[in-house]
Design a protein around this motif. Sequence first.
Motif, PDB file in Angstrom:
ATOM      1  N   ALA A   1       0.840  -1.206   0.000  1.00 45.71           N
ATOM      2  CA  ALA A   1       0.000   0.000   0.000  1.00 45.71           C
ATOM      3  C   ALA A   1       0.875   1.256   0.000  1.00 45.71           C
ATOM      4  N   CYS A   2       1.948   1.220   0.770  1.00 47.30           N
ATOM      5  CA  CYS A   2       2.876   2.354   0.790  1.00 47.30           C
ATOM      6  C   CYS A   2       3.522   2.571  -0.577  1.00 47.30           C
ATOM      7  N   ASP A   3       3.853   1.489  -1.263  1.00 48.76           N
ATOM      8  CA  ASP A   3       4.419   1.609  -2.605  1.00 48.76           C
ATOM      9  C   ASP A   3       3.468   2.349  -3.539  1.00 48.76           C
ATOM     10  N   VAL A   4       2.163   2.065  -3.399  1.00 45.39           N
ATOM     11  CA  VAL A   4       1.169   2.758  -4.221  1.00 45.39           C
ATOM     12  C   VAL A   4       1.113   4.230  -3.859  1.00 45.39           C
ATOM     13  N   LEU A   5       1.017   4.521  -2.574  1.00 45.70           N
ATOM     14  CA  LEU A   5       0.845   5.902  -2.121  1.00 45.70           C
ATOM     15  C   LEU A   5       2.090   6.758  -2.337  1.00 45.70           C
ATOM     16  N   MET A   6       3.264   6.128  -2.343  1.00 47.24           N
ATOM     17  CA  MET A   6       4.518   6.851  -2.577  1.00 47.24           C
ATOM     18  C   MET A   6       4.902   6.866  -4.060  1.00 47.24           C
ATOM     19  N   VAL A   7       3.978   6.434  -4.907  1.00 45.06           N
ATOM     20  CA  VAL A   7       4.151   6.397  -6.370  1.00 45.06           C
ATOM     21  C   VAL A   7       5.377   5.556  -6.755  1.00 45.06           C
ATOM     22  N   LYS A   8       5.558   4.449  -6.056  1.00 43.61           N
ATOM     23  CA  LYS A   8       6.639   3.523  -6.387  1.00 43.61           C
ATOM     24  C   LYS A   8       6.122   2.287  -7.118  1.00 43.61           C
ATOM     25  N   ASP A   9       4.819   2.129  -7.159  1.00 38.45           N
ATOM     26  CA  ASP A   9       4.189   1.016  -7.858  1.00 38.45           C
ATOM     27  C   ASP A   9       3.415   1.599  -9.029  1.00 38.45           C
ATOM     28  N   LYS A  10       4.044   1.595 -10.220  1.00 38.46           N
ATOM     29  CA  LYS A  10       3.463   2.253 -11.389  1.00 38.46           C
ATOM     30  C   LYS A  10       2.090   1.677 -11.719  1.00 38.46           C
ATOM     31  N   ASN A  11       1.119   2.583 -11.807  1.00 33.93           N
ATOM     32  CA  ASN A  11      -0.266   2.213 -12.114  1.00 33.93           C
ATOM     33  C   ASN A  11      -0.839   1.197 -11.125  1.00 33.93           C
ATOM     34  N   SER A  12      -0.233   1.135  -9.939  1.00 33.02           N
ATOM     35  CA  SER A  12      -0.674   0.206  -8.886  1.00 33.02           C
ATOM     36  C   SER A  12      -0.658  -1.251  -9.376  1.00 33.02           C
ATOM     37  N   ALA A  13       0.206  -1.536 -10.333  1.00 31.79           N
ATOM     38  CA  ALA A  13       0.188  -2.846 -11.005  1.00 31.79           C
ATOM     39  C   ALA A  13       0.440  -4.003 -10.046  1.00 31.79           C
ATOM     40  N   LYS A  14       1.474  -3.871  -9.192  1.00 28.28           N
ATOM     41  CA  LYS A  14       1.799  -4.978  -8.282  1.00 28.28           C
ATOM     42  C   LYS A  14       0.732  -5.132  -7.201  1.00 28.28           C
ATOM     43  N   TYR A  15       0.164  -4.019  -6.766  1.00 23.66           N
ATOM     44  CA  TYR A  15      -0.894  -4.062  -5.764  1.00 23.66           C
ATOM     45  C   TYR A  15      -2.111  -4.793  -6.326  1.00 23.66           C
ATOM     46  N   ILE A  16      -2.459  -4.452  -7.563  1.00 19.81           N
ATOM     47  CA  ILE A  16      -3.621  -5.086  -8.200  1.00 19.81           C
ATOM     48  C   ILE A  16      -3.344  -6.566  -8.447  1.00 19.81           C
ATOM     49  N   GLU A  17      -2.129  -6.870  -8.866  1.00 18.74           N
ATOM     50  CA  GLU A  17      -1.765  -8.264  -9.104  1.00 18.74           C
ATOM     51  C   GLU A  17      -1.885  -9.081  -7.820  1.00 18.74           C
ATOM     52  N   LYS A  18      -1.486  -8.473  -6.706  1.00 24.32           N
ATOM     53  CA  LYS A  18      -1.515  -9.173  -5.426  1.00 24.32           C
ATOM     54  C   LYS A  18      -2.936  -9.363  -4.911  1.00 24.32           C
ATOM     55  N   PHE A  19      -3.725  -8.290  -4.976  1.00 23.03           N
ATOM     56  CA  PHE A  19      -5.040  -8.330  -4.349  1.00 23.03           C
ATOM     57  C   PHE A  19      -6.197  -8.480  -5.340  1.00 23.03           C
ATOM     58  N   GLY A  20      -5.860  -8.576  -6.639  1.00 30.21           N
ATOM     59  CA  GLY A  20      -6.910  -8.721  -7.651  1.00 30.21           C
ATOM     60  C   GLY A  20      -7.337 -10.159  -7.865  1.00 30.21           C
ATOM     61  N   GLY A  21      -6.678 -11.095  -7.193  1.00 30.61           N
ATOM     62  CA  GLY A  21      -7.098 -12.488  -7.252  1.00 30.61           C
ATOM     63  C   GLY A  21      -6.461 -13.319  -8.328  1.00 30.61           C
ATOM     64  N   LYS A  22      -5.606 -12.707  -9.174  1.00 31.56           N
ATOM     65  CA  LYS A  22      -4.967 -13.466 -10.252  1.00 31.56           C
ATOM     66  C   LYS A  22      -3.541 -13.836  -9.858  1.00 31.56           C
ATOM     67  N   LYS A  23      -3.163 -15.058 -10.215  1.00 31.27           N
ATOM     68  CA  LYS A  23      -1.793 -15.523  -9.937  1.00 31.27           C
ATOM     69  C   LYS A  23      -1.220 -16.155 -11.196  1.00 31.27           C
ATOM     70  N   SER A  24       0.074 -15.980 -11.372  1.00 26.60           N
ATOM     71  CA  SER A  24       0.731 -16.577 -12.526  1.00 26.60           C
ATOM     72  C   SER A  24       0.826 -18.089 -12.341  1.00 26.60           C
ATOM     73  N   THR A  25       1.077 -18.777 -13.447  1.00 32.22           N
ATOM     74  CA  THR A  25       1.250 -20.237 -13.392  1.00 32.22           C
ATOM     75  C   THR A  25       2.359 -20.610 -12.426  1.00 32.22           C
ATOM     76  N   LYS A  26       3.424 -19.833 -12.465  1.00 34.34           N
ATOM     77  CA  LYS A  26       4.575 -20.156 -11.617  1.00 34.34           C
ATOM     78  C   LYS A  26       4.217 -19.982 -10.143  1.00 34.34           C
ATOM     79  N   GLU A  27       3.496 -18.901  -9.821  1.00 34.89           N
ATOM     80  CA  GLU A  27       3.112 -18.678  -8.428  1.00 34.89           C
ATOM     81  C   GLU A  27       2.233 -19.821  -7.923  1.00 34.89           C
ATOM     82  N   LYS A  28       1.332 -20.283  -8.793  1.00 33.52           N
ATOM     83  CA  LYS A  28       0.470 -21.389  -8.409  1.00 33.52           C
ATOM     84  C   LYS A  28       1.278 -22.656  -8.176  1.00 33.52           C
TER      85      LYS A  28
END
Length: 805
Positions: free
Chosen positions: A558-585
């Motif tokens: 969340a801090c990465d998003v608010l400090m503009v360190k996560d471009k377009n909130s991409a990693k935050y959305i990836e983490k909490f959006g419910g989608k996981k890569s094949t490798k992560e699974k």
Amino acid sequence: MGKVSFRDFIKNNIVILDGATGTELQKRGMPLGVSPEKWALENPKILMDIQKSYIQAGSNVVYTCTFGGNRLKLAEFGLEDKVVEINRELAKISKEAAGDSAYVAGDISATGQFIEPFGDMPFEEAVEIYKEQVKGLLDGGVDLFIIETMVDIQEARAALIAVKESCNLPVCVSMTFDESKRTLTGTDPITALITLQSLGADVVGCNCSTGPEDMIEVIKEMKAYAKVPLLAKPNAGLPRLVNGKTEFDMDALEFSSYVKDLVEAGVNLLGGCCGTSPLYIEKIKENAKNLKPKAPCPKKVSCVTSARKTVFSGFDEPVIVVGERINPTGKKKLQEELKEGKKSEIRRFAFEQVEKGADILDVNVGMPGIDEKKTMVETLQFLSTIVEAPLCIDSSSYEVIEAALRVYPGRAIINSISAEKKKIEKLLPIAAKYGAMFILLPLNDEGVPEASQERCKIIEYVYKRALEYCFEKEDIIVDGLVMTVSSDQNAALETLKVIEWCRNEFGIGSILGLSNVSFGLPERNWINTAFLSMAIGRGLTMAIANPSSEILMSIKMACDVLMVKDKNSAKYIEKFGGKKSTKEKAVEKAEEKPHLSTLDKIYNAVLTGDRENIKELIDAAIKEGNEPSKIVDDYLIPAITKVGDLYDKREYFLPQLIQSAQTMKEAFGIVEPLLIKGDRKENKKCVVLATVKGDIHDIGKNIVGLMLRNYGFKVIDLGKDVMSEKIVETAKRENAHIIGLSALMTTTMVEMREVVKLAKKEGVKAKIMIGGAVVDSDYAKEIGADGYSEDAYAAVKLAEKLSAF
């Protein structure tokens, strides 16, 4: 030629290298299947004529004819006791040919074997093998060294260390990337560049495998982080068979049309590889005449790498989490395993932390009753094969740190170097030699200053000392050194002042060991998480923490998003959006959990390459009453198939593929006798494998053989440089279903056609598949083969398809 003059030489001019040597030797009579080094020595005038032709065409640097001049390669011709002599004499011939008109580069390439941790050859053995070759080249008077056509970053490191420990001459390192911009062992261009330039390479680049168009993209990626000049030696397109001879599909005019784009991408040194000749060099020279190289302007970020991944940290990058769990303190089971030499807990902690979001893994194995140096080296090598995350070497022993840095197949980070007299004097030279980053601990022989101002003075002192070894601020991460607030209420505030000073005044990254702040307090996670968010607000770039803390990791993101360190909130959305890569699974499934059945654990063991525990798991499954056929059909085969799928998707690479294949082999070795006892019918399809006549490369073929065996095929490996008559005779005798042919040289690929012709003439029913860097599916059709595979797993799928007919 010293390093300074070499750098001056390439600073303002495009340096023209030579082209292919092997094909030019063959044009002048060198037969197939001989040692090029020996033949060149016996025909020195021919070699000199070739090199003079390149110099006349415009080459500023010519390579010695010592590509296969190491002990292992020469041993294939019974010449292993003449390494120094052969390299020395070939270097002398090149020096005579060059005169004062060009520089001579001592040419070094692969041994044909993988180095630990990705293979069986001990790292120090590889270094000694290369030192032997380097000695001969030095005796012959070379001006610089070129380490070329490397597919394994660890072997490139071994060769680079061998040169650096033997002399102070300039050294260039050139890796070979495929069309996916990865080496055979999975290293990408940026990771290769950072690893090699940090280790002391004067030039880094790429050669072979691809044509100039694909190489432009590789150079572009490297240039963004390059502190050193870049080198490119592309092939002349793709090989084709025309009237029984190998030709490349790109002529000199088309090839040279890419010169401007390559220079704009960032190339400083340019030449040709397979399929090129003096005419190509002449055209390169013409097109480069009015061009100037781009000066290095690397991004100001901190970079730490594994063999397959680079992690960046900086003020504009997401906060990096360094997982702290691989540490025996307070972990009884891990302590027991370290004493016994086992790795199960290390594997579990590694997978668990990576899954939970750790970017780097801190590795500490210090405890009484073990050989810490040996254990650290073995642990680093083990982790390097199972996870992509870069590693942080954590030890109070100088010897342990140096031994670890020497074998680590990437750019590690040291935890830590302080202003303590012994530490700074011992560790700075070690860190500099191996190109490591380090964590700067602001304490001295008097202890830890309470006041932030005193800590900042220590930071400035250590940094000034580090400048003596050419470190930059991006190579250093400052530990704010937080003490527990339960004993000093002001401890956190003083540390935050240090973090803020690092960010706003000194301009250097910072790190914190979060758990220290809450020691002795209840519900520590709240304190740790609150402190992390405060530190991020002050400019923190890295944190040593337990990534299993969900609230801590969530607040970090969340801090990465608010400090503009996560471009377009991409990693935050990836983490909490419910989608996981094949490798992560896959990694998530592989995590050891108490409720998993023994059979599921067998599946996971193959998926993660857990050779250590597979026997125990198989034995347990049999004792539980599971049928051997069920273990094989429902768990072992699906697991290795999943590994292949991940490899296909470039989420697994050769090291993981080999680890899983070896685990499968071990498992099948236990189960197979039980299958036979149970009267299960053996119906293994037979594959005859061979590297064709005249070709002495077999590393790819060997990997194919390993994979085929683990998929249930009977493999008869005839080795390398095999006559077509022997291949066909063996296929007839064994009633083979498939003949697999390999060639890595454009001059030997024509032998594949001879095998196909002879097989048809003799009425052999076996299907024929081919593979190797110089061939493709079009070539397979052209010579009448039944299929082409681009890698080991593709070979398995093709074999399964062909054997079904």
